[in-house]
Design a protein around this motif. Structure first.
Motif, mmCIF file in Angstrom:
data_model
loop_
_atom_site.group_PDB
_atom_site.id
_atom_site.type_symbol
_atom_site.label_atom_id
_atom_site.label_comp_id
_atom_site.label_asym_id
_atom_site.label_seq_id
_atom_site.Cartn_x
_atom_site.Cartn_y
_atom_site.Cartn_z
ATOM 1 N N TYR A 161 0.852 -1.180 0.000
ATOM 2 C CA TYR A 161 0.000 0.000 0.000
ATOM 3 C C TYR A 161 0.892 1.235 0.000
ATOM 4 O O TYR A 161 2.005 1.220 0.540
ATOM 5 C CB TYR A 161 -0.889 0.036 1.242
ATOM 6 C CG TYR A 161 -2.135 -0.817 1.152
ATOM 7 C CD1 TYR A 161 -2.092 -2.177 1.437
ATOM 8 C CD2 TYR A 161 -3.361 -0.263 0.773
ATOM 9 C CE1 TYR A 161 -3.232 -2.964 1.350
ATOM 10 C CE2 TYR A 161 -4.501 -1.042 0.694
ATOM 11 C CZ TYR A 161 -4.426 -2.382 0.979
ATOM 12 O OH TYR A 161 -5.566 -3.165 0.889
ATOM 13 N N PHE A 196 3.771 0.842 2.628
ATOM 14 C CA PHE A 196 3.526 -0.175 3.642
ATOM 15 C C PHE A 196 3.373 -1.543 2.984
ATOM 16 O O PHE A 196 2.599 -1.704 2.041
ATOM 17 C CB PHE A 196 2.238 0.126 4.419
ATOM 18 C CG PHE A 196 2.319 1.326 5.303
ATOM 19 C CD1 PHE A 196 1.935 2.578 4.837
ATOM 20 C CD2 PHE A 196 2.766 1.212 6.608
ATOM 21 C CE1 PHE A 196 2.003 3.696 5.648
ATOM 22 C CE2 PHE A 196 2.834 2.322 7.439
ATOM 23 C CZ PHE A 196 2.447 3.568 6.957
ATOM 24 N N PHE A 237 0.402 -5.242 9.006
ATOM 25 C CA PHE A 237 1.219 -4.256 8.313
ATOM 26 C C PHE A 237 2.622 -4.178 8.882
ATOM 27 O O PHE A 237 2.837 -4.375 10.085
ATOM 28 C CB PHE A 237 0.589 -2.861 8.434
ATOM 29 C CG PHE A 237 -0.597 -2.646 7.545
ATOM 30 C CD1 PHE A 237 -1.863 -3.039 7.936
ATOM 31 C CD2 PHE A 237 -0.448 -2.027 6.309
ATOM 32 C CE1 PHE A 237 -2.961 -2.838 7.118
ATOM 33 C CE2 PHE A 237 -1.546 -1.805 5.484
ATOM 34 C CZ PHE A 237 -2.800 -2.229 5.888
ATOM 35 N N GLY A 238 3.582 -3.822 8.014
ATOM 36 C CA GLY A 238 4.889 -3.418 8.470
ATOM 37 C C GLY A 238 4.843 -1.990 8.985
ATOM 38 O O GLY A 238 3.797 -1.330 8.939
#
Lengths: 114, 113
Positions: free
Chosen positions: B36, B90, B103-104
């Motif tokens: 993203y 992301f 998510f990271g």
């Protein structure tokens, strides 16, 4: 196609006050998510709805956070009472399906607790 | 603990430079993978996704990502960045059996004209 709508965009409250956020997902999307994004971190899931039922709320601090999705469309997320560590951006997202379906995000509500 | 790691916190490049952003995950089994992007002042939007098939995935705006199962990686690449690529990126993982995305921490990309 209209996107995911969230309000308000910004909110500043004092600790121990309460606050509510509103989300209107994309029309027809059955799945709705609330994520919390603390500064410097990636979004973290708080709660996921499938229609008006809760699929996952394992990361929701239920002593202070609550969420509902009446009629399987709009959703509200409430914090009562707020703590300083709740300062974050609260993101709402929706998707047609779940389990990996593409999620569409709103612009988020930036909450500052002072 | 299971996680998604983005080791580059802030990357600064000049226009026309090549880009590679790292993403590693620690979930076993089948995963769905996403990148993203969040442009300044805008919402998160999908760049590309991998569910199965060809491990080299092409997304919007000239971005691509390669899934390397043996390395648990899904690195994002672009051969020549533009100033308009300045944003936060992301990586996200949907592990098998999970309902949502993990998510990271994100990588901030600054492209200098």
């Amino acid at each position: 196609e209209a996107g995911v709508a969230q309000s308000p965009r910004y909110k500043i409250i004092e600790k121990r006050q309460s606050v509510a956020f509103w989300c209107n997902p994309i029309s027809g999307h059955a799945t709705l998510y609330w994520y919390q994004q603390i500064l410097g971190q990636g979004p973290k899931l708080l709660i996921q709805f499938q229609n008006n039922g809760v699929v996952d709320d394992s990361q929701l601090p239920k002593d202070r956070f609550s969420a509902e999705r009446l009629k399987g469309v709009d959703s509200t997320l409430k914090i009562q009472p707020a703590k300083l560590e709740d300062s974050a951006v609260y993101l709402c997202a929706s998707s047609l399906g779940w389990r990996g379906a593409e999620a569409f995000f709103g612009q988020g509500t930036r909450l500052t607790v002072v | 603990a299971q996680s998604v790691s983005q080791h580059n916190h802030h990357v600064i490049l000049s226009e026309a430079a090549s880009l590679e952003l790292g993403c590693n995950y620690s979930y076993g089994g089948t995963v769905n993978l996403f990148w993203y992007v969040q442009y300044p002042g805008q919402h998160l939007q999908l760049l590309l996704k991998y569910f199965s098939g060809d491990p080299l995935v092409k997304g919007i705006k000239g971005f691509e990502a390669e899934f390397i199962k043996s390395k648990f990686s899904f690195n994002l690449r672009k051969p020549s960045v533009q100033w308009s690529d300045t944003a936060e990126y992301f990586c996200a993982v949907n592990p098998s059996g999970a309902n949502n995305l993990f998510f990271g921490t994100g990588t901030r990309l600054t492209v200098i004209p």
